[in-house]
Design a protein around this motif. Sequence first.
Motif, PDB file in Angstrom:
ATOM      1  N   SER A  54       0.558  -1.422   0.043  1.00 24.11           N
ATOM      2  CA  SER A  54       0.066  -0.064  -0.007  1.00 24.11           C
ATOM      3  C   SER A  54       1.001   1.242   0.123  1.00 24.11           C
ATOM      4  CB  SER A  54      -0.914   0.067   1.176  1.00 24.11           C
ATOM      5  OG  SER A  54      -0.076  -0.029   2.435  1.00 24.11           O
ATOM      6  N   ARG A  71      -8.840   4.220  -0.300  1.00 21.94           N
ATOM      7  CA  ARG A  71      -9.325   3.128   0.635  1.00 21.94           C
ATOM      8  C   ARG A  71      -8.033   2.963   1.486  1.00 21.94           C
ATOM      9  NH1 ARG A  71     -10.437  -1.463  -2.468  1.00 21.94           N
ATOM     10  NH2 ARG A  71     -12.616  -0.797  -2.636  1.00 21.94           N
ATOM     11  N   ASN A  73      -5.870   0.872   4.542  1.00 24.64           N
ATOM     12  CA  ASN A  73      -5.846  -0.520   4.799  1.00 24.64           C
ATOM     13  C   ASN A  73      -6.818  -1.122   5.801  1.00 24.64           C
ATOM     14  OD1 ASN A  73      -3.707  -0.470   3.287  1.00 24.64           O
ATOM     15  ND2 ASN A  73      -2.107  -0.332   4.661  1.00 24.64           N
ATOM     16  N   ASP A  74      -7.390  -0.143   6.615  1.00 29.57           N
ATOM     17  CA  ASP A  74      -8.492  -0.813   7.580  1.00 29.57           C
ATOM     18  C   ASP A  74      -9.826  -0.687   6.791  1.00 29.57           C
ATOM     19  OD1 ASP A  74      -9.571   1.870   7.535  1.00 29.57           O
ATOM     20  OD2 ASP A  74      -9.427   2.482   9.473  1.00 29.57           O
ATOM     21  N   GLY A  75     -10.066  -0.606   5.693  1.00 32.85           N
ATOM     22  CA  GLY A  75     -11.326  -0.698   4.933  1.00 32.85           C
ATOM     23  C   GLY A  75     -11.918   0.607   4.815  1.00 32.85           C
ATOM     24  N   ALA A  76     -11.863   1.593   5.474  1.00 34.09           N
ATOM     25  CA  ALA A  76     -12.345   2.967   5.215  1.00 34.09           C
ATOM     26  C   ALA A  76     -12.175   3.395   3.933  1.00 34.09           C
ATOM     27  CB  ALA A  76     -11.989   3.850   6.419  1.00 34.09           C
ATOM     28  N   GLU A  77     -13.474   3.936   3.353  1.00 34.69           N
ATOM     29  CA  GLU A  77     -13.006   4.732   1.953  1.00 34.69           C
ATOM     30  C   GLU A  77     -13.635   6.038   2.165  1.00 34.69           C
ATOM     31  OE1 GLU A  77     -14.123   2.856  -1.485  1.00 34.69           O
ATOM     32  OE2 GLU A  77     -13.646   0.674  -0.783  1.00 34.69           O
ATOM     33  N   HIS A  92      -2.648   3.101   2.328  1.00 37.21           N
ATOM     34  CA  HIS A  92      -3.799   3.140   1.442  1.00 37.21           C
ATOM     35  C   HIS A  92      -3.516   2.752   0.010  1.00 37.21           C
ATOM     36  CE1 HIS A  92      -1.695   6.996   1.439  1.00 37.21           C
ATOM     37  NE2 HIS A  92      -1.951   7.234   0.008  1.00 37.21           N
ATOM     38  N   ASP A  93      -4.712   2.691  -0.716  1.00 34.21           N
ATOM     39  CA  ASP A  93      -4.595   2.727  -1.972  1.00 34.21           C
ATOM     40  C   ASP A  93      -5.505   3.558  -2.664  1.00 34.21           C
ATOM     41  OD1 ASP A  93      -4.303   1.511  -4.768  1.00 34.21           O
ATOM     42  OD2 ASP A  93      -5.656  -0.080  -4.371  1.00 34.21           O
TER      43      ASP A  93
END
Length: 120
Positions: A54, A71, A73-77, A92-93
Motif C-alpha cells: 500500500s 481506501r 488499509n482498515d477498509g475505510a473509504e 492506503h490505495d
Amino acid sequence: MMEVKPIDKPDERRDFPRGHLEALHLTGLDFAVATFEPGWRWSESVAPIAGTDSCEVHHNGFVVQGRLRVRMNDGAETEVGPGDVFVCPAGHDAWVVGDEQVVVYDFAGGMAKDYAKESG
C-alpha cells in the motif's frame, strides 16, 4: 529568506504508468504536483516501483481537478474532488474515478521526496 519557484518549472519529474509527479524543493517545503490519468490506480501503477503493498506516504493535499477514491488499509473509504483539502495517513490505495485527469497538490513533503522512487 524568501524563496519562490514557479510550479511550471519543477526541480524533478517522475513518470509512472498512467501518471507523473513533479516536485519542487524549497527550504522547509517539498511540494508535489501529481497528475493521474483515467485508469490510474496506486496498487497497479506505483506499487511495483515502491515495493510495498500500500502507499506508505502521508499526504496533505489539495485536489485541483478530477476525483480520487481512497481506501485505507482498515477498509475505510472516501472520495475527494476539486476544491477538497485532505489529510491521508500512510497505508492506503487510491484510484481515479471517472474519465477526467486528476491533479493533486501535496504539501506534506513525503510525496515530493519519496513517491514513485525505487525502494532500496
